[in-house]
Design a protein around this motif. Structure first.
Motif, short mmCIF file in Angstrom:
data_model
loop_
_atom_site.label_atom_id
_atom_site.label_comp_id
_atom_site.label_asym_id
_atom_site.label_seq_id
_atom_site.Cartn_x
_atom_site.Cartn_y
_atom_site.Cartn_z
N ILE A 25 35.81 34.98 25.53
CA ILE A 25 36.89 34.33 26.28
C ILE A 25 38.00 33.86 25.35
O ILE A 25 39.19 34.00 25.65
N GLY A 26 37.62 33.34 24.19
CA GLY A 26 38.62 32.81 23.27
C GLY A 26 39.40 33.88 22.52
O GLY A 26 40.57 33.65 22.17
N MET A 27 38.80 35.04 22.30
CA MET A 27 39.43 36.06 21.46
C MET A 27 40.07 37.21 22.24
O MET A 27 40.94 37.90 21.72
N THR A 28 39.62 37.45 23.46
CA THR A 28 40.03 38.67 24.16
C THR A 28 41.30 38.47 24.96
O THR A 28 41.40 37.57 25.80
N GLU A 29 42.26 39.34 24.69
CA GLU A 29 43.53 39.35 25.44
C GLU A 29 44.07 40.77 25.44
O GLU A 29 43.70 41.60 24.62
N GLY A 30 44.93 41.05 26.41
CA GLY A 30 45.55 42.37 26.48
C GLY A 30 44.75 43.39 27.26
O GLY A 30 45.20 44.53 27.44
N VAL A 31 43.53 43.01 27.73
CA VAL A 31 42.72 43.89 28.56
C VAL A 31 42.04 43.04 29.65
O VAL A 31 41.76 41.86 29.44
N SER A 32 41.80 43.67 30.79
CA SER A 32 41.01 43.00 31.83
C SER A 32 39.54 43.30 31.58
O SER A 32 39.18 44.38 31.12
N TYR A 33 38.69 42.32 31.87
CA TYR A 33 37.26 42.51 31.56
C TYR A 33 36.39 41.68 32.48
O TYR A 33 36.83 40.74 33.15
N GLU A 34 35.13 42.06 32.51
CA GLU A 34 34.08 41.28 33.15
C GLU A 34 32.91 41.18 32.20
O GLU A 34 32.75 42.03 31.31
N ILE A 35 32.10 40.14 32.34
CA ILE A 35 30.91 39.96 31.53
C ILE A 35 29.71 39.98 32.46
O ILE A 35 29.65 39.22 33.43
N ILE A 36 28.77 40.86 32.17
CA ILE A 36 27.54 40.96 32.97
C ILE A 36 26.37 40.59 32.07
O ILE A 36 26.09 41.29 31.09
N ILE A 37 25.70 39.49 32.38
CA ILE A 37 24.56 39.03 31.60
C ILE A 37 23.30 39.42 32.36
O ILE A 37 23.09 39.00 33.50
N VAL A 38 22.48 40.25 31.72
CA VAL A 38 21.25 40.74 32.35
C VAL A 38 20.07 40.05 31.68
O VAL A 38 19.89 40.15 30.46
#
Length: 301
Positions: A25-38
């Protein structure tokens, strides 16, 4: 469609995942994303802490599995929920050092011949960490192991498992700790082989990607910390999983005669490693003796 689906497999690593997610969350920018925790049926129902923590965050989804199905199958379950154009398998014991998700995703988007890529991994102290391998498991791979990787050191120098330069390079395999794959490639060849429980499933996937003539690249501009070894500390169990993964890989991709040659070299490599540790107080000796016992049992049980 989202740019990236980030899949993180959990087994009792809730604190590590919290730090991993915070770095995304703190480092990612410029792309859309989702996080899936399994969650792989973590003990003591500890996964509920993650579910509660991220309940109101629309970027994060939590999937609880009823049993521990291993690394590959858990990633496959996450993929079934994913919506991203690129799929990023990220270990729970990692933290991003920079905007690595965007760097890797944009490379795949801009390079049609590339099927998968990964970045440079660093230990907690900033030292180089194994990020890829230049060879697939083979007789040549086993000879390299037997000679303490002399062949690879001579051919690839400092770049045999970590990219010390700034140039993007071709590699054989990317470690599953930070492996990004184009969704269209997965739809073509499949994702992780569910027969692998732990170890060599990433090698097998990369092998199948390369057989389809896609390139696999290391992108040194993407940088990630990897706190290795936190998930499997039992050396006996680690050796067993490694042996079973290696066996399955060779059985899938090579003939019986070729497997025998590889095993002979592998066996001598283990013997030399044990002899080198004879007068050292090193816990890793348990790992190597377990591997030798398993290999011997394969032929002389």
């Amino acid at each position: 469609m989202l740019d990236v689906s980030i899949i993180i497999v959990n087994y009792g690593a809730e604190e590590l995942i919290t730090d991993c997610v915070a770095s995304i969350i703190g480092m990612t920018e410029g792309v859309s994303y989702e996080i899936i925790i399994v969650d792989n049926a973590s003990p003591n129902n500890s996964f509920r802490l993650l579910e509660e923590k991220y309940r109101d965050d629309g970027r994060i989804r939590c999937l609880r599995l009823k049993e521990n199905v291993g690394f590959g199958r858990a990633n496959n379950a996450g993929f079934e929920l994913s919506e991203g154009r690129n799929i990023f398998c990220l270990n729970p014991d990692t933290e991003l050092r920079n905007n690595a998700v965007c760097v890797l995703s944009k490379y795949l988007d801009d390079t049609p011949d590339a099927g998968a890529c990964g970045g440079n991994l660093f230990h907690k102290d900033g030292q180089m960490c194994t990020s890829y391998r230049m060879l697939f498991p083979s007789v040549a791979w086993e000879f390299s192991f037997m000679t303490n990787y002399l062949f690879e050191k001579m051919r690839y120098g400092k770049n045999r498992k970590f990219n010390t330069g700034s140039r993007i390079i071709d590699v054989a395999t990317i470690t599953g700790a930070d492996l990004m794959i184009r969704r269209s490639v997965i739809e073509d060849i499949g994702f992780f082989d569910p027969h692998f429980f732990m170890y060599y499933e990433d090698t097998d996937l990369c092998y199948r990607i390369r057989k389809k003539k896609f390139q696999i690249k290391n992108i040194p501009q993407a940088q990630i910390y990897h706190y290795e070894g936190t998930s499997t500390k039992n050396l006996d169990k680690k050796a067993k999983f490694n042996f079973e993964g290696r066996e399955l890989f060779y059985h899938k991709h090579y003939s019986r005669a070729y497997r025998l040659m590889a095993d002979i070299v592998y066996g001598w490599a283990i013997v030399f490693r044990i002899l080198a540790l004879t007068h050292k107080k090193e816990s890793n000796k348990v790992y190597w003796t377990t591997l030798l016992r398993l290999l011997r049992g394969k032929y002389f049980s």
